[in-house]
Scaffold this active site. Structure first.
Site, short mmCIF file in Angstrom:
data_model
loop_
_atom_site.label_atom_id
_atom_site.label_comp_id
_atom_site.label_asym_id
_atom_site.label_seq_id
_atom_site.Cartn_x
_atom_site.Cartn_y
_atom_site.Cartn_z
CD GLU A 1 -8.06 -2.18 12.16
OE1 GLU A 1 -7.37 -1.49 11.37
OE2 GLU A 1 -8.44 -3.40 11.83
CB THR B 1 -7.08 1.71 9.75
OG1 THR B 1 -6.06 0.33 10.05
CG2 THR B 1 -7.73 1.77 10.95
CE LYS C 1 -1.32 0.20 -0.13
NZ LYS C 1 -0.56 -0.33 1.15
CG ASP C 2 -7.90 -3.25 2.41
OD1 ASP C 2 -7.85 -3.52 1.39
OD2 ASP C 2 -9.00 -3.65 3.18
CG MET C 3 -2.46 -4.76 4.04
SD MET C 3 -1.22 -4.78 5.65
CE MET C 3 -0.48 -6.41 5.46
CD GLU C 4 -6.50 -6.90 6.63
OE1 GLU C 4 -5.41 -6.95 7.02
OE2 GLU C 4 -6.83 -5.75 6.27
CG ASP D 1 -0.96 4.90 6.14
OD1 ASP D 1 -0.72 4.93 4.71
OD2 ASP D 1 -1.83 4.10 6.58
#
Length: 264
Positions: free
Chosen positions: A33, A113, A196-199, A222
């Site tokens: 990214e 992303t 939704k993300d992870m950060e 996705d």
């Protein structure tokens, strides 16, 4: 993360002062990214001798001037043992904290992303500006602690960016897993999230702590509530969606150039 009121400390007020934005910090989780933006903004990687981070930290910083702005782009680097991108909330919070303390940015852009929900209108390649953030995997079923775990908060409002760039707007939910467990799904629905993300929520937590305005630009790789396995669809679309992310972040940075925080 609304602008601080007049009774807040001077350093907080400076973050949303009248002067034009000069220093932008881009926080991004993955090398894939990050590199297109490094190329776009013609940033250079800080050498070991130039490193501002503590010894042993794998964090990487690229820096340079673009369109009247000084840009620092940081990513948590590779895990020293496994060699994969250090994704997730812990690495994001740590590198954001260190970067705020050492670089003192006027504005943070957390770019990356994300998974999207077709039930909320998201499609592959869509780019969202997050209006709210929250966690979906911090379950603490005790009064008040439950709200702390969710950590719901508004992001810094940027109505002129939304209008000027015609970006989609949606709520962002953050967790430390790529897939979605039934518990996560229930929490994400409660958070009314489109992506939704992870950060994101971790970056928002640290940014709010130090009164630093932060915005969140997320591109959909996705469809979480779709038919394809999440990991397969994510990997299949990562490169192409990163191009859409690159374009959106560039447009945001171009919009910011020459403007004050209050103009966003």
């Amino acid at each position: 993360m609304a602008p601080p009121s007049s009774d807040q400390p001077a350093d907080a007020a400076e973050a949303t002062g009248a002067g034009a934005i000069s220093k932008v910090l881009v926080v991004i989780a993955m090398q894939t990214e990050a590199l297109p933006l490094v190329t776009k903004f013609q940033l250079v990687e800080a050498t070991t001798e130039e490193s501002i981070f503590p010894k042993g930290a794998p964090w990487t910083r690229f820096h340079g001037d673009y369109n009247g702005l000084h840009i620092d782009l940081v990513w948590p680097g590779k895990d020293p043992l496994l060699g994969v991108d250090s994704v997730g909330t812990v690495s994001a919070a740590l590198v954001t904290y260190a970067s705020i303390q050492l670089l003192k940015p006027d504005l943070i852009i957390n770019a990356g992303t994300a998974g999207g929900f077709k039930a909320r209108g998201a499609g592959i390649g869509d780019v969202y500006l997050a209006s709210d953030v929250a966690f979906h995997d911090r379950r603490i079923p005790i009064p008040v602690f439950d709200s702390y775990g969710i950590g719901a908060r508004k992001t810094f409002a940027t109505p002129n960016i939304v209008k000027g760039l015609n970006l989609k707007v949606g709520k962002l939910s953050t967790g430390d897993s790529l897939d979605m467990s039934p518990h996560d799904e229930s929490a994400i629905l409660s958070n009314d999230a489109t992506v939704k993300d992870m950060e994101g929520a971790a970056v928002a937590y640290v940014a709010e702590m130090f009164s630093t305005p932060a915005i969140f630009v997320k591109a959909v790789t996705d469809i979480v509530d779709g038919e394809k396995p999440t990991a397969e669809e994510f990997l299949q679309n990562l490169i192409s969606v990163t191009m859409a992310l690159d374009q959106a972040v560039t447009e945001v940075v171009d919009f910011i150039s020459g403007k004050c925080i209050s103009d966003l």
